[in-house]
Enzyme design. Structure first.
Site, PDB file in Angstrom:
ATOM      1  CE  LYS A  75     -41.742  93.120  92.153  1.00  0.00           C
ATOM      2  NZ  LYS A  75     -40.742  92.677  91.539  1.00  0.00           N
ATOM      3  CB  SER A 150     -41.277  92.791  87.589  1.00  0.00           C
ATOM      4  OG  SER A 150     -40.728  92.356  88.755  1.00  0.00           O
ATOM      5  CB  SER A 174     -37.320  92.418  88.860  1.00  0.00           C
ATOM      6  OG  SER A 174     -37.979  92.055  87.811  1.00  0.00           O
TER       7      SER A 174
END
Ligand code: GLN
Length: 474
Positions: A75, A150, A174
């Site tokens: 990420k 996210s 997330s």
């Protein structure tokens, strides 16, 4: 695609090589990255060098590690030395971190091959990856729908078979919510289990890094690699990484599982049905089932949307046009900072900074931030009481299957509600896993959430493994 466990085994035995597996991963990225917008940056050169170092070590007869030659997606709010790290924000444009996050060092030590950096909602604020400054990520299972957020890019990388595993971060859901929407396993570890050093902070008292994978075993392997004490994070738990892989097949015999009413309330009927069927599967495997109501869970969303923005408003003050990334020049320093932050942050990030600044301002502090902290304490107490009656809790991860683009973008409250079931765990600093169980509308996957006390990851993964088998993935 092969699982991480299989790749590591075959690389170590010489049945395949890290370089061959990496080329397969890069080919999968090339095939669909333009369509899906998963990776913001692919580090082909660095990954090829890492893979050939592993192949050299295997050739010399060395034992490489539990992730030998396994390609992994990262990420883009995790720092990797020399690699562009954007948090999907214009404000970090051009910034390259001078150091690795602890999790990156541990991955590399374990033989993993970081392939690139994945898209996210800007600064991890969102539930659909539509808040990225670099465009949304598409759900590989249905490109008209969001992958969740996210950590939507990391989830999509695994769902699209670009990499078998990925790292995400979970502040309010997330990791678990995109895992649910993309049909993956996702773990929010206990607060302090995984070092946050090198994770660009959103809400420091809630943030945790964790794994996304197709199988429970792969999440166990990855979490074991990244967990354990780190002196670089003052909130890191003092003990070494727990033993997870060894307990994956422990089952749930004799465990007390509580179905929590507030963790299915308001969810779509197909989601509720999956949770109920999962409960039956755990019972069939020897668990005792009770039903519980934990009314405090209803307050989680309100407390979270004061605490998380309050912390974010403080954490994001460092992006001032001087130290990192973007600078928009102006006549004096104040004007420069204002112009930089105006141009650099997107609408959702600005909304959070304003909410947080307001909640912390003199005259409102007690009424908002102070009150939210009291609710947080009540939440911790409520979990504590629940764990006197049950070893684990079960509920939904998200209220619905993956939704269509734009479905919630005009209404922030509707978007915030995506995390209503995941937020309590973050507020309490405890652990939870989302595991795919059954399908719903349009044949899309549903995630069931298992929650446990701090440091209960082994037990949660064992229960998730029971559901994985019951759902037909032996
Ligand atoms: N969707 C939640 C938010 O927007 C949680 C995000 C997260 O866990 N990073 O804040």
């Amino acid at each position: 695609m092969k699982s991480a466990a299989q790749i590591a085994r075959e690389v170590q035995s010489g049945a395949t090589s890290a370089s061959v597996e990496l080329e397969a991963s890069l080919a999968a990225v090339r095939a669909r990255n333009e369509e899906l917008n998963v990776f913001l940056h692919v580090d082909e050169e660095g990954a090829r060098a890492a893979a050939s170092r592993i192949d050299d070590r295997v050739a010399r007869g060395e034992t490489v590690g539990p992730l030998a030659g396994v390609p992994i997606a990262i990420k883009d709010n995790l720092c990797q030395a020399g690699i562009p790290t954007t948090c999907s924000s214009r404000i970090l444009e051009g910034w390259r971190p001078p150091y690795n996050a602890t999790v990156i060092d541990r991955l590399v030590e374990a033989g993993a091959v970081p392939v690139g950096k994945t898209n996210l909602d800007e600064f991890a604020m969102g539930s659909s990856t539509e808040n990225s400054a670099f465009g949304p990520t598409r759900n590989p299972l249905d490109i008209t729908r969001v992958p969740g957020g996210s950590s939507g890019g990391s989830a999509a990388a695994v769902a699209a078979d670009m990499t078998p595993i990925a790292l995400g971060s979970d502040t309010g859901g997330s990791i678990r919510q995109p895992a649910a929407l993309c049909g993956l396993v996702g773990v929010k570890p206990s607060y302090g289990l995984v070092s946050r050093y090198g994770l660009i902070a959103f809400a420091s008292s809630l943030d945790q890094i964790g794994p996304l994978s197709k199988t429970v075993l792969d999440s166990a392997i990855l979490l074991e690699v990244i967990a354990g004490h780190d002196p670089m994070d003052s909130t890191s738990l003092p003990e070494p990484s727990p033993s997870l892989v060894a307990h994956v097949d422990d089952g749930v015999a004799g465990k007390r599982v509580a179905l929590v009413r507030e963790l299915v309330e308001g969810a779509d009927p197909d989601v509720v049905a999956s949770v109920e069927r999962a409960t039956v599967a755990l019972k069939d495997a020897g668990a005792t089932i009770i039903e519980l109501s934990i009314p405090e869970f209803r307050l989680g969303l309100s407390a979270y949307y004061l605490i998380a923005p309050a912390e974010a408003s403080s954490n994001l003050a460092r992006f001032d046009g001087v130290r990192y990334g973007l600078r928009v020049d102006a006549d004096d320093v104040t004007a420069m900072m204002e112009a930089t932050r105006t141009a650099g942050f997107g609408a959702e990030v600005k909304r959070r900074i304003m909410l947080g600044t307001y909640a912390l301002s003199a005259g409102y502090f007690d009424a908002y931030y102070g009150q939210a902290l009291k609710v947080r304490t009540q939440m911790i107490d409520a979990f504590h009481r629940a764990y006197q009656q049950a070893d684990l809790l079960i509920g939904a991860t998200a209220p619905s299957v993956a939704f269509e683009f734009g479905a919630k973008t005009s209404n922030p409250m509707a978007m915030y509600l995506s995390d209503v079931f995941t937020i309590p765990t973050n507020l309490a600093g405890e652990a939870a896993v989302s595991v795919p169980f059954g399908t719903g509308e349009a044949g899309l996957p549903i995630g069931v959430q298992l929650l446990g006390p701090g440091r209960s990851e082994a037990q949660l993964l064992a229960a998730a493994r029971v559901l994985e088998i019951a759902d037909g993935r032996p």
